[in-house]
Design a protein around this motif. Structure first.
Motif, PDB file in Angstrom:
ATOM      1  N   ILE A  27       0.829  -1.208   0.000  1.00  0.00           N
ATOM      2  CA  ILE A  27       0.000   0.000   0.000  1.00  0.00           C
ATOM      3  C   ILE A  27       0.865   1.260   0.000  1.00  0.00           C
ATOM      4  N   LEU A  28       1.842   1.312   0.912  1.00  0.00           N
ATOM      5  CA  LEU A  28       2.677   2.509   1.045  1.00  0.00           C
ATOM      6  C   LEU A  28       3.602   2.719  -0.153  1.00  0.00           C
ATOM      7  N   LEU A  29       4.058   1.621  -0.734  1.00  0.00           N
ATOM      8  CA  LEU A  29       5.009   1.712  -1.848  1.00  0.00           C
ATOM      9  C   LEU A  29       4.329   1.694  -3.218  1.00  0.00           C
ATOM     10  N   SER A  30       3.010   1.699  -3.247  1.00  0.00           N
ATOM     11  CA  SER A  30       2.294   1.640  -4.523  1.00  0.00           C
ATOM     12  C   SER A  30       2.701   2.746  -5.503  1.00  0.00           C
ATOM     13  N   PRO A  31       2.944   3.998  -5.046  1.00  0.00           N
ATOM     14  CA  PRO A  31       3.403   5.016  -6.011  1.00  0.00           C
ATOM     15  C   PRO A  31       4.758   4.660  -6.628  1.00  0.00           C
ATOM     16  N   ILE A  32       5.663   4.114  -5.813  1.00  0.00           N
ATOM     17  CA  ILE A  32       6.981   3.718  -6.321  1.00  0.00           C
ATOM     18  C   ILE A  32       6.841   2.540  -7.277  1.00  0.00           C
ATOM     19  N   LEU A  33       5.992   1.595  -6.931  1.00  0.00           N
ATOM     20  CA  LEU A  33       5.752   0.443  -7.796  1.00  0.00           C
ATOM     21  C   LEU A  33       5.221   0.897  -9.160  1.00  0.00           C
ATOM     22  N   LEU A  34       4.330   1.877  -9.149  1.00  0.00           N
ATOM     23  CA  LEU A  34       3.759   2.400 -10.394  1.00  0.00           C
ATOM     24  C   LEU A  34       4.815   3.100 -11.236  1.00  0.00           C
ATOM     25  N   ILE A  35       5.645   3.912 -10.593  1.00  0.00           N
ATOM     26  CA  ILE A  35       6.694   4.638 -11.311  1.00  0.00           C
ATOM     27  C   ILE A  35       7.710   3.678 -11.927  1.00  0.00           C
ATOM     28  N   VAL A  36       8.133   2.689 -11.130  1.00  0.00           N
ATOM     29  CA  VAL A  36       9.097   1.705 -11.639  1.00  0.00           C
ATOM     30  C   VAL A  36       8.484   0.920 -12.798  1.00  0.00           C
ATOM     31  N   ALA A  37       7.220   0.560 -12.669  1.00  0.00           N
ATOM     32  CA  ALA A  37       6.540  -0.193 -13.728  1.00  0.00           C
ATOM     33  C   ALA A  37       6.527   0.600 -15.035  1.00  0.00           C
ATOM     34  N   ILE A  38       6.245   1.878 -14.949  1.00  0.00           N
ATOM     35  CA  ILE A  38       6.230   2.741 -16.143  1.00  0.00           C
ATOM     36  C   ILE A  38       7.619   2.830 -16.762  1.00  0.00           C
ATOM     37  N   LEU A  39       8.636   3.018 -15.914  1.00  0.00           N
ATOM     38  CA  LEU A  39      10.011   3.110 -16.410  1.00  0.00           C
ATOM     39  C   LEU A  39      10.468   1.815 -17.070  1.00  0.00           C
ATOM     40  N   THR A  97      19.560  -1.096  -6.340  1.00  0.00           N
ATOM     41  CA  THR A  97      18.655  -0.543  -5.329  1.00  0.00           C
ATOM     42  C   THR A  97      17.649  -1.575  -4.830  1.00  0.00           C
ATOM     43  N   SER A  98      17.684  -2.781  -5.441  1.00  0.00           N
ATOM     44  CA  SER A  98      16.754  -3.877  -5.115  1.00  0.00           C
ATOM     45  C   SER A  98      15.297  -3.535  -5.441  1.00  0.00           C
ATOM     46  N   LEU A  99      15.083  -2.518  -6.270  1.00  0.00           N
ATOM     47  CA  LEU A  99      13.722  -2.172  -6.667  1.00  0.00           C
ATOM     48  C   LEU A  99      13.093  -3.269  -7.519  1.00  0.00           C
ATOM     49  N   ASP A 100      13.930  -4.042  -8.203  1.00  0.00           N
ATOM     50  CA  ASP A 100      13.387  -5.134  -9.027  1.00  0.00           C
ATOM     51  C   ASP A 100      12.729  -6.219  -8.180  1.00  0.00           C
ATOM     52  N   GLU A 101      13.052  -6.246  -6.879  1.00  0.00           N
ATOM     53  CA  GLU A 101      12.527  -7.279  -5.987  1.00  0.00           C
ATOM     54  C   GLU A 101      11.162  -6.927  -5.386  1.00  0.00           C
ATOM     55  N   LEU A 102      10.720  -5.678  -5.532  1.00  0.00           N
ATOM     56  CA  LEU A 102       9.498  -5.235  -4.852  1.00  0.00           C
ATOM     57  C   LEU A 102       8.249  -6.064  -5.167  1.00  0.00           C
ATOM     58  N   PRO A 103       8.056  -6.537  -6.411  1.00  0.00           N
ATOM     59  CA  PRO A 103       6.865  -7.367  -6.663  1.00  0.00           C
ATOM     60  C   PRO A 103       6.812  -8.647  -5.833  1.00  0.00           C
ATOM     61  N   GLU A 104       7.921  -9.045  -5.243  1.00  0.00           N
ATOM     62  CA  GLU A 104       7.934 -10.241  -4.403  1.00  0.00           C
ATOM     63  C   GLU A 104       7.127 -10.037  -3.124  1.00  0.00           C
ATOM     64  N   LEU A 105       6.786  -8.792  -2.829  1.00  0.00           N
ATOM     65  CA  LEU A 105       5.906  -8.535  -1.686  1.00  0.00           C
ATOM     66  C   LEU A 105       4.571  -9.257  -1.890  1.00  0.00           C
ATOM     67  N   TRP A 106       4.152  -9.401  -3.152  1.00  0.00           N
ATOM     68  CA  TRP A 106       2.937 -10.136  -3.456  1.00  0.00           C
ATOM     69  C   TRP A 106       3.113 -11.619  -3.140  1.00  0.00           C
TER      70      TRP A 106
END
Length: 217
Positions: A27-39, A97-106
């Motif tokens: 929930i809190l990181l959803s804006p970052i997830l959206l930005i990374v997804a677009i990039l 930055t380990s941003l590629d790992e964020l979808p693993e939260l799911w």
């Protein structure tokens, strides 16, 4: 090999914390997830999410979710180029930055993974593990783990598995908290991302000898 026995923390508390933390983080990181997804879509194309089969708890296979970090560049024969040639500067930044790992939260929310635990590796490695190394699957795989804060991709496979099994044997709230704080430090330092000879980690080809444990002479 003695069967792993779950303590009170692992059996009743750890999964509850995983659900609360992963749901809150999504929930809190959803804006970052959206930005990374677009990039990722703009710089690397589709699909945005990279799915790969990985073995989890008791070697049960699940679909790991990550942001893609490599292109689909191929040679004249249609074969994918080596990882180091398909890993772009943007992809390296995602991994650093380990941003590629964020979808693993799911995956954590679903119960495939835990926040802390041995990293889920490739399915093709399963037949290569010895009895000692197989113990890494006695707990849920993690987003980060004991091996990740003790060298990550720069240590040998044997060292990595030794850390994984040590975690399985010593799992506790205190240890999970320690790994979590150390993970934050590792990510901010952008350290231990790559091994010396590969874009990520050299392929595991098996260990011929069983490591000695405290119970052996």
């Amino acid at each position: 090999m003695q069967q792993h026995k779950q303590g009170i923390y692992e059996k009743y508390v750890k999964r509850f914390l995983d659900i609360i933390i992963s749901l809150t983080a999504l929930i809190l990181l959803s804006p970052i997830l959206l930005i990374v997804a677009i990039l990722v879509r703009v710089k690397l194309g589709s699909p945005i999410i990279f799915h790969q089969q990985r073995p989890g708890y008791h070697e049960k296979i699940f679909g790991l979710c990550k942001f893609r970090s490599m292109t689909d560049a191929r040679d004249k024969n249609g074969e994918l180029l080596p990882d180091e040639e398909r890993l772009t500067k943007f992809g390296k930044a995602l991994r650093a930055t380990s941003l590629d790992e964020l979808p693993e939260l799911w995956n954590i929310l679903k119960g495939d993974m835990s926040l802390i635990g041995p990293r889920p590796l490739l399915v093709k490695y399963l037949p290569l593990y010895n009895d000692f190394q197989k113990q890494r699957h006695d707990v849920r795989p993690g987003l980060t783990g004991w091996a990740q804060v003790n060298g990550r991709n720069t240590i040998s496979w044997e060292q990595r598995f030794a850390y994984d099994v040590e975690y399985v044997k010593k799992i506790s709230f205190k240890m999970d908290l320690k790994i979590l704080f150390q993970t934050v430090a590792v990510v901010f330092r952008h350290s231990d991302i790559n091994s010396a000879n590969d874009a990520t980690m050299e392929a595991f080809t098996g260990t011929k000898t069983e490591p000695k444990t405290e119970e052996q002479p």
